[in-house]
Design a protein around this motif. Structure first.
Motif, PDB file in Angstrom:
ATOM      1  N   LEU A 197       3.908  -2.042  -8.849  1.00  0.00           N
ATOM      2  CA  LEU A 197       2.730  -2.244  -7.847  1.00  0.00           C
ATOM      3  C   LEU A 197       2.717  -3.755  -6.962  1.00  0.00           C
ATOM      4  CD1 LEU A 197      -0.157  -1.266  -7.192  1.00  0.00           C
ATOM      5  CD2 LEU A 197      -1.083  -2.605  -9.225  1.00  0.00           C
ATOM      6  N   LEU A 198       3.236  -4.608  -7.736  1.00  0.00           N
ATOM      7  CA  LEU A 198       3.145  -5.705  -6.913  1.00  0.00           C
ATOM      8  C   LEU A 198       4.500  -6.455  -6.982  1.00  0.00           C
ATOM      9  CD1 LEU A 198       1.506  -8.065  -5.163  1.00  0.00           C
ATOM     10  CD2 LEU A 198       1.118  -9.143  -7.394  1.00  0.00           C
ATOM     11  N   HIS A 199       5.316  -6.619  -5.708  1.00  0.00           N
ATOM     12  CA  HIS A 199       6.680  -7.425  -5.945  1.00  0.00           C
ATOM     13  C   HIS A 199       6.376  -8.876  -4.819  1.00  0.00           C
ATOM     14  CE1 HIS A 199      10.958  -8.022  -5.551  1.00  0.00           C
ATOM     15  NE2 HIS A 199      10.641  -7.970  -4.362  1.00  0.00           N
ATOM     16  N   LEU A 200       6.792  -9.681  -5.352  1.00  0.00           N
ATOM     17  CA  LEU A 200       7.007 -10.982  -4.829  1.00  0.00           C
ATOM     18  C   LEU A 200       8.500 -11.510  -4.778  1.00  0.00           C
ATOM     19  CD1 LEU A 200       3.921 -12.828  -6.398  1.00  0.00           C
ATOM     20  CD2 LEU A 200       3.779 -11.340  -4.487  1.00  0.00           C
ATOM     21  N   GLN A 201       8.926 -11.878  -3.533  1.00  0.00           N
ATOM     22  CA  GLN A 201      10.313 -12.431  -3.446  1.00  0.00           C
ATOM     23  C   GLN A 201      10.383 -13.929  -2.614  1.00  0.00           C
ATOM     24  OE1 GLN A 201      12.925 -10.681  -4.682  1.00  0.00           O
ATOM     25  NE2 GLN A 201      14.171 -12.694  -4.103  1.00  0.00           N
ATOM     26  N   ASP A 202      10.573 -14.583  -3.106  1.00  0.00           N
ATOM     27  CA  ASP A 202      10.866 -15.968  -2.569  1.00  0.00           C
ATOM     28  C   ASP A 202       9.448 -16.550  -1.842  1.00  0.00           C
ATOM     29  OD1 ASP A 202      13.446 -16.380  -3.205  1.00  0.00           O
ATOM     30  OD2 ASP A 202      14.280 -15.416  -1.643  1.00  0.00           O
ATOM     31  N   LEU A 203       8.310 -16.192  -2.636  1.00  0.00           N
ATOM     32  CA  LEU A 203       7.199 -16.654  -2.062  1.00  0.00           C
ATOM     33  C   LEU A 203       6.865 -18.311  -2.108  1.00  0.00           C
ATOM     34  CD1 LEU A 203       4.420 -15.280  -1.006  1.00  0.00           C
ATOM     35  CD2 LEU A 203       3.486 -15.740  -3.381  1.00  0.00           C
ATOM     36  N   SER A 204       6.261 -18.731  -1.078  1.00  0.00           N
ATOM     37  CA  SER A 204       6.299 -20.108  -0.716  1.00  0.00           C
ATOM     38  C   SER A 204       5.015 -20.298  -0.151  1.00  0.00           C
ATOM     39  CB  SER A 204       7.518 -20.747  -0.056  1.00  0.00           C
ATOM     40  OG  SER A 204       8.783 -20.633  -0.656  1.00  0.00           O
ATOM     41  N   VAL A 205       4.447 -21.366  -0.406  1.00  0.00           N
ATOM     42  CA  VAL A 205       3.026 -22.047  -0.046  1.00  0.00           C
ATOM     43  C   VAL A 205       3.147 -23.271   0.373  1.00  0.00           C
ATOM     44  CG1 VAL A 205       0.723 -22.452  -0.263  1.00  0.00           C
ATOM     45  CG2 VAL A 205       1.679 -20.123  -1.206  1.00  0.00           C
ATOM     46  N   ASP A 206       2.999 -23.710   1.957  1.00  0.00           N
ATOM     47  CA  ASP A 206       3.085 -25.134   2.404  1.00  0.00           C
ATOM     48  C   ASP A 206       1.766 -25.304   2.840  1.00  0.00           C
ATOM     49  OD1 ASP A 206       5.964 -25.613   1.666  1.00  0.00           O
ATOM     50  OD2 ASP A 206       6.275 -24.024   2.983  1.00  0.00           O
ATOM     51  N   LEU A 207       0.987 -26.477   2.711  1.00  0.00           N
ATOM     52  CA  LEU A 207      -0.197 -26.873   3.229  1.00  0.00           C
ATOM     53  C   LEU A 207       0.131 -28.028   4.216  1.00  0.00           C
ATOM     54  CD1 LEU A 207      -2.416 -27.044   0.141  1.00  0.00           C
ATOM     55  CD2 LEU A 207      -2.173 -25.307   1.809  1.00  0.00           C
ATOM     56  N   PRO A 208      -0.248 -27.950   5.417  1.00  0.00           N
ATOM     57  CA  PRO A 208      -0.124 -29.178   6.193  1.00  0.00           C
ATOM     58  C   PRO A 208      -0.759 -30.378   5.953  1.00  0.00           C
ATOM     59  CG  PRO A 208      -1.968 -27.516   7.296  1.00  0.00           C
ATOM     60  CD  PRO A 208      -0.989 -26.869   5.888  1.00  0.00           C
ATOM     61  N   LEU A 209      -0.227 -31.403   6.178  1.00  0.00           N
ATOM     62  CA  LEU A 209      -0.648 -32.748   5.878  1.00  0.00           C
ATOM     63  C   LEU A 209      -1.513 -33.337   7.031  1.00  0.00           C
ATOM     64  CD1 LEU A 209       2.096 -34.631   3.982  1.00  0.00           C
ATOM     65  CD2 LEU A 209       0.038 -33.646   2.862  1.00  0.00           C
ATOM     66  N   GLY A 210      -2.762 -33.836   6.770  1.00  0.00           N
ATOM     67  CA  GLY A 210      -3.612 -34.382   7.880  1.00  0.00           C
ATOM     68  C   GLY A 210      -3.205 -36.076   7.887  1.00  0.00           C
ATOM     69  N   ALA A 264       4.227 -31.045   6.114  1.00  0.00           N
ATOM     70  CA  ALA A 264       3.831 -30.092   5.231  1.00  0.00           C
ATOM     71  C   ALA A 264       4.064 -30.418   3.652  1.00  0.00           C
ATOM     72  CB  ALA A 264       4.151 -28.672   5.475  1.00  0.00           C
ATOM     73  N   LEU A 265       3.063 -30.056   2.725  1.00  0.00           N
ATOM     74  CA  LEU A 265       3.305 -30.192   1.644  1.00  0.00           C
ATOM     75  C   LEU A 265       3.685 -28.855   0.806  1.00  0.00           C
ATOM     76  CD1 LEU A 265       2.789 -32.326  -1.014  1.00  0.00           C
ATOM     77  CD2 LEU A 265       0.341 -31.847  -1.042  1.00  0.00           C
ATOM     78  N   ASN A 266       4.679 -28.964   0.022  1.00  0.00           N
ATOM     79  CA  ASN A 266       5.068 -27.746  -0.641  1.00  0.00           C
ATOM     80  C   ASN A 266       4.327 -27.656  -1.974  1.00  0.00           C
ATOM     81  OD1 ASN A 266       7.403 -26.565  -2.609  1.00  0.00           O
ATOM     82  ND2 ASN A 266       6.888 -25.576  -0.854  1.00  0.00           N
ATOM     83  N   ILE A 267       3.724 -26.479  -2.166  1.00  0.00           N
ATOM     84  CA  ILE A 267       2.793 -26.306  -3.361  1.00  0.00           C
ATOM     85  C   ILE A 267       3.548 -25.286  -4.080  1.00  0.00           C
ATOM     86  CG2 ILE A 267       0.606 -25.497  -4.311  1.00  0.00           C
ATOM     87  CD1 ILE A 267       0.388 -28.041  -2.647  1.00  0.00           C
ATOM     88  N   LEU A 268       4.047 -24.058  -3.675  1.00  0.00           N
ATOM     89  CA  LEU A 268       4.828 -23.049  -4.337  1.00  0.00           C
ATOM     90  C   LEU A 268       5.956 -23.017  -3.581  1.00  0.00           C
ATOM     91  CD1 LEU A 268       2.148 -20.319  -5.088  1.00  0.00           C
ATOM     92  CD2 LEU A 268       2.892 -21.888  -6.745  1.00  0.00           C
ATOM     93  N   LEU A 325       3.195 -34.642  -4.266  1.00  0.00           N
ATOM     94  CA  LEU A 325       3.555 -35.794  -3.082  1.00  0.00           C
ATOM     95  C   LEU A 325       4.791 -36.724  -3.666  1.00  0.00           C
ATOM     96  CD1 LEU A 325       0.215 -37.139  -2.020  1.00  0.00           C
ATOM     97  CD2 LEU A 325       1.849 -35.703  -0.697  1.00  0.00           C
ATOM     98  N   ARG A 326       4.964 -36.605  -5.183  1.00  0.00           N
ATOM     99  CA  ARG A 326       6.142 -37.557  -5.612  1.00  0.00           C
ATOM    100  C   ARG A 326       6.696 -36.529  -6.616  1.00  0.00           C
ATOM    101  NH1 ARG A 326       4.037 -43.589  -6.230  1.00  0.00           N
ATOM    102  NH2 ARG A 326       3.337 -43.905  -3.925  1.00  0.00           N
TER     103      ARG A 326
END
Length: 335
Positions: free
Chosen positions: A4-17, A25-29, A274-275
């Motif tokens: 039903l759901l397939h994820l492949q190399d999913l990434s999440v980056d948040l821009p830093l202010g 960008a800050l890598n979260i996933l 961050l570290r």
């Protein structure tokens, strides 16, 4: 069968202010690869800050992400794609009472999805009564406001609202948080009954390993936004492969002091994103860490049929033998 759901190399980056972080960008996933088969329950576990809720938001398109995501075999890439998945999915919030508007009564709250998605619903009161009956509440509750509900009743109203559009996927964020043990059991039994009745698939996010042990078909363990282990629930609880999974399971309260594992206790607090530690990100807290863990980054690899882990210290042959022996010991009928 297509999941039903397939994820492949999913990434999440948040821009830093900030002046000196502009353009960064800050890598979260990173590198999240998962399958959720139709009609099954996938448990997502890990400490606070591991990225569980961020992953749920990314699946629903509430958080910008990169990588490949398929829902029922169809890619999710555009706004219209995400509108489609929201019509066929639902979210159960961790704080059920806070997720209900104090200005709406129960009837308005659980029929609101019809208005948002412009779906016909017939008589609002009749539809609300049907949904309340599904979750074990009398029709008279339709006139109540959130402040008039107990924690368990608010949770049932949240389940009714999630069921309004007859979804295929339900993402449940800490579905038993803040409830008494007896009420937790009622909610879990309700979710299991609805799963069988409507053919639902669940993604359950929780810290409660005792809960996930009894409701999930498979488990995915997150640490600092990285998958460290995935596999069938029974096998992972029988013989956890990754030291982080071992530590989480060892931390479960046990009434018999002889069965407590102090040697697997996690040291220190989870590092900030961050570290991030170099190489294996868990090595700063791992009781089994070796020099290779501080030098080389491990990859998520298959360690047994249907199981994956991200660790240098796991040997496939040993794991297969230990898992089989432990399952035979715990549940002879599984052999």
């Amino acid at each position: 069968m297509t999941p039903l759901l397939h994820l492949q190399d999913l990434s999440v980056d948040l821009p830093l202010g900030g002046l000196f972080s502009r353009g960064k960008a800050l890598n979260i996933l990173a590198g999240i690869t998962l399958d959720l088969p139709r009609g099954q329950t996938l448990g997502l576990v890990g400490e606070s800050g591991s990225g569980k809720t961020t992953l749920a938001r990314a699946i629903l398109g509430l958080q910008p992400s990169s990588g490949t995501m398929l829902f029922d075999g169809k890619p999710l890439a555009s706004r219209s794609d995400y509108r489609a998945i929201r019509r066929r999915s639902a979210l159960m919030f961790q704080d059920a009472a806070a997720s209900l508007s104090p200005r709406m009564n129960v009837e308005q709250a659980i029929t609101e999805p019809f208005t948002i998605h412009r779906e016909p619903m017939g008589r609002r009161r009749d539809r609300a009564a049907e949904l309340l009956a599904e979750v074990g509440l009398p029709a008279a509750f339709a006139a109540r406001f959130p402040h008039e509900l107990s924690g368990g009743q608010a949770r049932r109203v949240g389940v009714a609202r999630a069921l309004a559009l007859k979804p295929e996927l339900v993402i449940a964020d800490e579905p038993t948080a803040g409830l008494d043990v007896s009420v937790q059991a009622d909610i879990l039994n309700l979710m299991a009954d609805l799963k069988e009745r409507h053919g639902l698939s669940y993604l359950v996010i929780t810290h409660n390993l005792a809960l996930i042990r009894h409701v999930a078909d498979r488990i995915a363990v997150l640490y600092l936004g990285r998958l460290v282990e995935t596999g069938p629930t029974a096998e992972i609880f029988a013989v956890p492969a990754h030291p982080y999974t071992q530590s989480l399971i060892a931390a479960e309260p046990k009434p018999d002091p002889r069965k407590r594992r102090a040697d697997l206790a996690i040291q220190g607090e989870i590092p900030g994103v961050l570290r991030r530690p170099r190489a294996c990100e868990f090595h700063t807290r791992c009781p089994l860490a070796q020099e290779i863990c501080r030098q080389d980054e491990p990859v998520l690899r298959t360690i047994a049929p249907g199981r994956q882990a991200r660790c240098h210290l796991i040997e496939e042959k040993t794991l297969n033998r230990e898992t089989t022996d432990e399952l035979d010991h715990q549940s002879p009928q599984l052999s």
